[in-house]
Design an enzyme around this catalytic site. Sequence first.
Site, PDB file in Angstrom:
ATOM      1  N   CYS A  59     -11.408  72.016  49.633  1.00 48.18           N
ATOM      2  CA  CYS A  59     -11.354  73.319  50.310  1.00 48.18           C
ATOM      3  C   CYS A  59     -10.308  74.224  49.680  1.00 48.18           C
ATOM      4  O   CYS A  59     -10.306  75.432  49.922  1.00 48.18           O
ATOM      5  CB  CYS A  59     -11.081  73.141  51.791  1.00 48.18           C
ATOM      6  SG  CYS A  59      -9.755  71.979  52.163  1.00 48.18           S
TER       7      CYS A  59
ATOM      8  N   GLU B 244     -11.908  74.849  60.100  1.00 50.85           N
ATOM      9  CA  GLU B 244     -11.574  75.236  58.733  1.00 50.85           C
ATOM     10  C   GLU B 244     -12.888  75.316  57.973  1.00 50.85           C
ATOM     11  O   GLU B 244     -13.637  74.343  57.909  1.00 50.85           O
ATOM     12  CB  GLU B 244     -10.641  74.203  58.104  1.00 50.85           C
ATOM     13  CG  GLU B 244     -10.192  74.588  56.706  1.00 50.85           C
ATOM     14  CD  GLU B 244     -10.145  73.410  55.778  1.00 50.85           C
ATOM     15  OE1 GLU B 244     -10.873  73.429  54.762  1.00 50.85           O
ATOM     16  OE2 GLU B 244      -9.391  72.468  56.062  1.00 50.85           O
TER      17      GLU B 244
END
Length: 529
Positions: free
Chosen positions: A302, A265
Amino acid sequence: MTLTGQQIIGNAFSSQSKQSFSAINPATNQALETIFYEASTAEVDQAVQLAAKAFLTYRKTTSEQKATFLEKIADEIMALGEALIKRCMAETGLPEARLTGERGRTTGQLKLFASVLREGSWIDARIDTALPDRQPLPRPDIRQMHIPLGVVGIFGASNFPFAFSVAGGDTASALAAGCSVVVKGHPAHPGTSEMVGRAIQKAAQATSMPEGVFSMLHGTSHEVGMAIVTHPKVKAVGFTGSFKGGKALFDAAAKREEPIPVYAEMGSTNPVFVLPGALQERSSTIADGLSKSVTLGAGQFCTNPGLVVALQSDVTKSFIKQTGEFLKGMAASTMLTPAMCQTYSKGIAHLKSVAGVEVVTQVESMPGSNAAGAVLLQSTGKTLQQNPQLAEEVFGPSTVCITCDTKEEILETARNLKGHLTATLQATPQDLQEYKELVDILENKVGRLLINGYPTGVEVGYAMVHGGPYPATTDARSTSVGTAAIKRFARPVCYQDFPAELLPEALKNENPLSIWRLVNGEWSKDKVS
């Protein structure tokens, strides 16, 4: 607990390397006590070799045994008490309440995976019974289930020192799948990493897990990470961090003699589309919520909303001004490391240098404090089209508001987006009807779509998807949060015409595990006759 600064390799501690480093308190720029030792190539090999040996035993442990292990890890983390929270506060600059909550999320997801193991159906057992009289050819007896991949290399993240670190979601899901793990702790919080690593080590010993089921290595250099990824006995990698770091690991894994999956990620700007009706009804409320989401945790999420898209109008102008006013009231916050604060400043300077970008609000911070102030920038759809870097992540408390002249320009802006973790629509029911095509477009761009919410805050549950198309992640088919994360570290195996005594428990006719199975195309817990 007295920290050692050493590698945790199975039941032992090791410090072969002469290279060392210290943790830095980002709020004071002062080095913290304890010297941590960089893992040597030999120590990486020792950890992986031990993990490979442990895997042969661990993969055969029962679901109940693995569940008990996961729950014991949660208990041992909680047993560290306030000492863990205090050390983590010193290493990250994050507040006590935030870390206490994150610790709860971390132990909660360990217990959630324990429940997944006890229920058992995650292995996706499938049985097609033999049809010996079928014409023109008989059908053999075919049975399928998922089994663990092997040794998994896991990289701790900087921004979630518990939930995406040593005992985070990658570790929990890999252990639940039946894999042994070798974790590279993040060098920004090595003391926190060691404390949690020793909790896992203690849990493994208490539940009689094979030595090497868990190891943890320290390292500030790229060499330690690359040694894990390129080791021939590592079968998969979990990573949360920057695009540069994740892509480097992915490329290295692809070049191996045996390429392996890297579930990385790598960041996202998580666009928020504020549609006209919603702005007309609740402009101030949206501005307030957006400003809080942008600045949450100093913007070090994020899922931080780094891009806002709206239709140009007087109401939109007012909304942008309101958002700027809310952000002015947000004090600058300490970032996780001095390097991150410097990178944030450089990123903002780059965005400001783009022709057609205006500064709406910029909260100043004290020089040398590692604190980042909120920044709101404004530009247009045409400028974004000419400068797509405006839609790239700047890690920190900032966002860029893009105004478009027409509905079609909003849709075209969405079409031009790369992959992201999330996209949000602030909308009325009428907006959703008028912009139905926008939803269709965004489905192909992100892993999670939100309506009238904010992307910060990722629920750990059965339905969550925390992933998305490249470059948000390296594999859009996976999630790093939620129970589906376990599937990343398992693969399907088919057993054809096996005698009953050789079949795994999950595939036996009697269904001794009492799990859901797809038998001849129908889901059932019944015995197979």
